[in-house]
Scaffold this motif. Sequence first.
Motif, PDB file in Angstrom:
ATOM      1  N   SER A  31     -48.613  69.159  49.213  1.00  0.00           N
ATOM      2  CA  SER A  31     -49.858  68.573  49.727  1.00  0.00           C
ATOM      3  C   SER A  31     -50.827  68.330  48.578  1.00  0.00           C
ATOM      4  CB  SER A  31     -50.493  69.480  50.775  1.00  0.00           C
ATOM      5  OG  SER A  31     -50.848  70.727  50.210  1.00  0.00           O
ATOM      6  N   GLN A  32     -51.512  67.191  48.650  1.00  0.00           N
ATOM      7  CA  GLN A  32     -52.498  66.827  47.633  1.00  0.00           C
ATOM      8  C   GLN A  32     -53.913  67.199  48.056  1.00  0.00           C
ATOM      9  OE1 GLN A  32     -51.192  65.512  44.691  1.00  0.00           O
ATOM     10  NE2 GLN A  32     -49.317  66.071  45.818  1.00  0.00           N
ATOM     11  N   ARG A  33     -54.091  67.354  49.349  1.00  0.00           N
ATOM     12  CA  ARG A  33     -55.392  67.715  49.929  1.00  0.00           C
ATOM     13  C   ARG A  33     -55.125  68.138  51.361  1.00  0.00           C
ATOM     14  NH1 ARG A  33     -54.498  62.612  49.410  1.00  0.00           N
ATOM     15  NH2 ARG A  33     -55.386  62.621  47.315  1.00  0.00           N
ATOM     16  N   ALA A  34     -56.141  68.558  52.067  1.00  0.00           N
ATOM     17  CA  ALA A  34     -55.997  68.903  53.486  1.00  0.00           C
ATOM     18  C   ALA A  34     -56.533  67.759  54.343  1.00  0.00           C
ATOM     19  CB  ALA A  34     -56.751  70.185  53.801  1.00  0.00           C
ATOM     20  N   ALA A  35     -56.011  67.663  55.569  1.00  0.00           N
ATOM     21  CA  ALA A  35     -56.486  66.671  56.532  1.00  0.00           C
ATOM     22  C   ALA A  35     -56.533  67.322  57.905  1.00  0.00           C
ATOM     23  CB  ALA A  35     -55.573  65.449  56.547  1.00  0.00           C
ATOM     24  N   ALA A  36     -57.522  66.929  58.689  1.00  0.00           N
ATOM     25  CA  ALA A  36     -57.684  67.515  60.023  1.00  0.00           C
ATOM     26  C   ALA A  36     -58.100  66.443  61.006  1.00  0.00           C
ATOM     27  CB  ALA A  36     -58.726  68.637  60.002  1.00  0.00           C
ATOM     28  N   ILE A  37     -57.738  66.667  62.257  1.00  0.00           N
ATOM     29  CA  ILE A  37     -58.189  65.829  63.357  1.00  0.00           C
ATOM     30  C   ILE A  37     -58.804  66.731  64.418  1.00  0.00           C
ATOM     31  CG2 ILE A  37     -55.906  65.885  64.465  1.00  0.00           C
ATOM     32  CD1 ILE A  37     -56.504  63.084  65.579  1.00  0.00           C
ATOM     33  N   LYS A  38     -59.930  66.310  64.963  1.00  0.00           N
ATOM     34  CA  LYS A  38     -60.516  66.996  66.109  1.00  0.00           C
ATOM     35  C   LYS A  38     -60.861  65.954  67.171  1.00  0.00           C
ATOM     36  CE  LYS A  38     -62.063  71.380  64.218  1.00  0.00           C
ATOM     37  NZ  LYS A  38     -63.115  72.425  64.257  1.00  0.00           N
ATOM     38  N   PHE A  39     -60.651  66.345  68.425  1.00  0.00           N
ATOM     39  CA  PHE A  39     -60.783  65.412  69.534  1.00  0.00           C
ATOM     40  C   PHE A  39     -62.121  65.582  70.244  1.00  0.00           C
ATOM     41  CE2 PHE A  39     -56.275  65.913  68.829  1.00  0.00           C
ATOM     42  CZ  PHE A  39     -55.838  64.600  68.836  1.00  0.00           C
ATOM     43  N   LEU A  40     -62.605  64.484  70.792  1.00  0.00           N
ATOM     44  CA  LEU A  40     -63.778  64.539  71.655  1.00  0.00           C
ATOM     45  C   LEU A  40     -63.381  65.180  72.978  1.00  0.00           C
ATOM     46  CD1 LEU A  40     -65.160  60.922  71.104  1.00  0.00           C
ATOM     47  CD2 LEU A  40     -66.222  63.031  70.305  1.00  0.00           C
ATOM     48  N   LEU A  41     -64.172  66.148  73.416  1.00  0.00           N
ATOM     49  CA  LEU A  41     -63.891  66.852  74.672  1.00  0.00           C
ATOM     50  C   LEU A  41     -65.155  66.880  75.531  1.00  0.00           C
ATOM     51  CD1 LEU A  41     -61.915  69.892  73.185  1.00  0.00           C
ATOM     52  CD2 LEU A  41     -60.938  67.828  74.204  1.00  0.00           C
ATOM     53  N   PRO A  42     -65.651  65.706  75.947  1.00  0.00           N
ATOM     54  CA  PRO A  42     -66.879  65.690  76.752  1.00  0.00           C
ATOM     55  C   PRO A  42     -66.630  66.253  78.145  1.00  0.00           C
ATOM     56  CG  PRO A  42     -65.930  63.499  76.682  1.00  0.00           C
ATOM     57  CD  PRO A  42     -65.106  64.354  75.753  1.00  0.00           C
ATOM     58  N   ARG A  43     -67.695  66.715  78.775  1.00  0.00           N
ATOM     59  CA  ARG A  43     -67.544  67.199  80.137  1.00  0.00           C
ATOM     60  C   ARG A  43     -67.359  66.004  81.072  1.00  0.00           C
ATOM     61  NH1 ARG A  43     -72.481  66.978  82.946  1.00  0.00           N
ATOM     62  NH2 ARG A  43     -74.285  66.451  81.645  1.00  0.00           N
ATOM     63  N   PRO A  44     -66.772  66.206  82.248  1.00  0.00           N
ATOM     64  CA  PRO A  44     -66.526  65.086  83.149  1.00  0.00           C
ATOM     65  C   PRO A  44     -67.810  64.502  83.731  1.00  0.00           C
ATOM     66  CG  PRO A  44     -65.552  67.147  83.994  1.00  0.00           C
ATOM     67  CD  PRO A  44     -66.258  67.472  82.742  1.00  0.00           C
TER      68      PRO A  44
ATOM     69  N   VAL B  83     -61.880  62.306  65.560  1.00  0.00           N
ATOM     70  CA  VAL B  83     -62.301  62.065  64.190  1.00  0.00           C
ATOM     71  C   VAL B  83     -61.274  62.710  63.272  1.00  0.00           C
ATOM     72  CG1 VAL B  83     -63.789  64.137  64.076  1.00  0.00           C
ATOM     73  CG2 VAL B  83     -64.200  62.222  62.521  1.00  0.00           C
ATOM     74  N   ILE B  84     -60.947  62.026  62.184  1.00  0.00           N
ATOM     75  CA  ILE B  84     -60.027  62.544  61.164  1.00  0.00           C
ATOM     76  C   ILE B  84     -60.790  62.645  59.855  1.00  0.00           C
ATOM     77  CG2 ILE B  84     -57.930  62.121  59.821  1.00  0.00           C
ATOM     78  CD1 ILE B  84     -56.792  60.631  62.212  1.00  0.00           C
ATOM     79  N   CYS B  85     -60.691  63.805  59.211  1.00  0.00           N
ATOM     80  CA  CYS B  85     -61.366  64.029  57.932  1.00  0.00           C
ATOM     81  C   CYS B  85     -60.411  64.666  56.935  1.00  0.00           C
ATOM     82  CB  CYS B  85     -62.586  64.939  58.103  1.00  0.00           C
ATOM     83  SG  CYS B  85     -63.906  64.229  59.098  1.00  0.00           S
ATOM     84  N   VAL B  86     -60.721  64.510  55.672  1.00  0.00           N
ATOM     85  CA  VAL B  86     -59.982  65.192  54.610  1.00  0.00           C
ATOM     86  C   VAL B  86     -60.896  66.211  53.951  1.00  0.00           C
ATOM     87  CG1 VAL B  86     -58.412  63.267  54.203  1.00  0.00           C
ATOM     88  CG2 VAL B  86     -60.553  63.404  52.919  1.00  0.00           C
ATOM     89  N   GLY B  87     -60.293  67.107  53.181  1.00  0.00           N
ATOM     90  CA  GLY B  87     -61.049  68.122  52.457  1.00  0.00           C
ATOM     91  C   GLY B  87     -60.170  68.739  51.392  1.00  0.00           C
ATOM     92  N   ASP B  88     -60.771  69.457  50.479  1.00  0.00           N
ATOM     93  CA  ASP B  88     -59.991  70.116  49.437  1.00  0.00           C
ATOM     94  C   ASP B  88     -59.184  71.285  49.997  1.00  0.00           C
ATOM     95  OD1 ASP B  88     -61.002  68.329  47.595  1.00  0.00           O
ATOM     96  OD2 ASP B  88     -62.658  69.646  46.998  1.00  0.00           O
ATOM     97  N   THR B  89     -59.649  71.856  51.105  1.00  0.00           N
ATOM     98  CA  THR B  89     -58.950  72.957  51.764  1.00  0.00           C
ATOM     99  C   THR B  89     -58.894  72.665  53.258  1.00  0.00           C
ATOM    100  OG1 THR B  89     -60.976  74.201  52.207  1.00  0.00           O
ATOM    101  CG2 THR B  89     -59.890  74.588  50.066  1.00  0.00           C
ATOM    102  N   PRO B  90     -57.994  73.343  53.998  1.00  0.00           N
ATOM    103  CA  PRO B  90     -57.973  73.166  55.457  1.00  0.00           C
ATOM    104  C   PRO B  90     -59.325  73.485  56.097  1.00  0.00           C
ATOM    105  CG  PRO B  90     -55.977  74.286  54.737  1.00  0.00           C
ATOM    106  CD  PRO B  90     -56.872  74.196  53.538  1.00  0.00           C
ATOM    107  N   GLU B  91     -59.975  74.533  55.622  1.00  0.00           N
ATOM    108  CA  GLU B  91     -61.268  74.918  56.179  1.00  0.00           C
ATOM    109  C   GLU B  91     -62.311  73.820  55.959  1.00  0.00           C
ATOM    110  OE1 GLU B  91     -58.681  78.301  55.513  1.00  0.00           O
ATOM    111  OE2 GLU B  91     -59.405  76.750  54.125  1.00  0.00           O
ATOM    112  N   GLU B  92     -62.281  73.204  54.797  1.00  0.00           N
ATOM    113  CA  GLU B  92     -63.238  72.141  54.496  1.00  0.00           C
ATOM    114  C   GLU B  92     -62.965  70.902  55.348  1.00  0.00           C
ATOM    115  OE1 GLU B  92     -64.163  69.151  50.822  1.00  0.00           O
ATOM    116  OE2 GLU B  92     -63.975  71.293  50.303  1.00  0.00           O
ATOM    117  N   ALA B  93     -61.694  70.563  55.531  1.00  0.00           N
ATOM    118  CA  ALA B  93     -61.354  69.402  56.362  1.00  0.00           C
ATOM    119  C   ALA B  93     -61.837  69.604  57.794  1.00  0.00           C
ATOM    120  CB  ALA B  93     -59.847  69.162  56.329  1.00  0.00           C
ATOM    121  N   MET B  94     -61.653  70.818  58.344  1.00  0.00           N
ATOM    122  CA  MET B  94     -62.116  71.091  59.706  1.00  0.00           C
ATOM    123  C   MET B  94     -63.639  71.062  59.785  1.00  0.00           C
ATOM    124  SD  MET B  94     -59.476  73.956  61.226  1.00  0.00           S
ATOM    125  CE  MET B  94     -59.496  75.071  59.813  1.00  0.00           C
TER     126      MET B  94
END
Length: 399
Positions: free
Chosen positions: A314-327, A371-382
């Motif tokens: 791995s060259q960097r970390a990447a993360a995805i988080k989803f929108l979870l709005p209430r109904p 949303v998808i983001c990158v970071g130097d570490t997994p924690e930073e990407a999240m």
Amino acid sequence: MNGRRTLLIGAGREMCDTALANDMNFLLVETPKRLKPDLLKAVPEALIMDYEDQAALRRLIAPLHAADPFHSVVSLTEPGLQPAAEIAGFLGLSDEARHVVEGTRDKYLMRQRLNAAGVDDLEAIFVRSNSDIIDYLKCNGAPVIVKPVNGQASQGVTKIETREEAGMLDLSGMGGEAIAEPFLTGPEYSVEAFSFSGRHVVIAITQKLLAGIAAENPLVEAGHVMPAPLPTADRQRVCEYIAACLDALGFRDGPSHTEIKLTDRGPRIIETHNRVGGDCIINLLLLSHELDILEYVLKWPLGLAAPLPAPPISQRAAAIKFLLPRPGRVKRIAGQYAARWQPRVADLQIGIIAGDEVAPIRDSFDRPGHVICVGDTPEEAMANCDRALATIQIEIQAS
């Protein structure tokens, strides 16, 4: 254009774009509902039909194969895996895929094959009535997981803790067949691997983030981060376990996506598939490891790719988080443009607008954006994902 011809069943835009970028000779088979006009214009040729009608698929493909033979059959969509395996066997290209798909789509059969090989020992039972679940609870204790035998995207997956819950569970939405098995405790991961003539290379391990109380179904995935922050010893155990699982299930060539939990007894499988992972995991892989797995999916069966000698770094970390709005009904959405330009945001998708009705989040298809983001570490990407999501304001009027 490469002379060797591929039959793509149920391939999306990313798969077709990769094929076009690599000058592949292919025919796309897609359903009318899923084939978008822009994709139809882009591909060299397309067959528009219900590919799950396997008799019709064989009838239409046979003369095309006789006139201009296919050399591989590929599908990466869950409904297309069985038709692709069957048509590959019908055309005399591969019988291996039939066996693999049979043992991965059917989660009960998967358990039987892994147990017979001594790879796992988790006991699952067929569920035909609510009393079966109650009896299983009596024998095995709580909690248990009940899920469709051939399910996908967390649809119908239910954690049962009491006999009352077991008695009230609606089994009608599980396609007529369900299984019950012990609920595994521990952090959850998915493992992307590629098999090269029986040699399995783990490409990446992804940590899963579950929705919990943010969704009606707490087992729906709220995000993923790659590479998973795992100690070296745990990573090695996971790689060895995945190889044993893939061997037991007959994998020899192509991609696999395996979901596991790291329990106090070591890695334990939840399910596996002979395809790449969904939820934009291929995008995370490209961002973090700079590897386009779709090129291997297309080129390996045609003999156009060399096997990976070792897992990519791995060259960097990447993360995805989803929108979870209430109904409820969407009154207003704001901040999405500011979120898109937050530092290290790679992608932002919001599939709802003002006036839309947001359904309760019961499975992966109910999540309205990410949303998808990158970071130097997994924690930073999240953390980068969290910052971008915090910028988005979705005002919901309760129904």
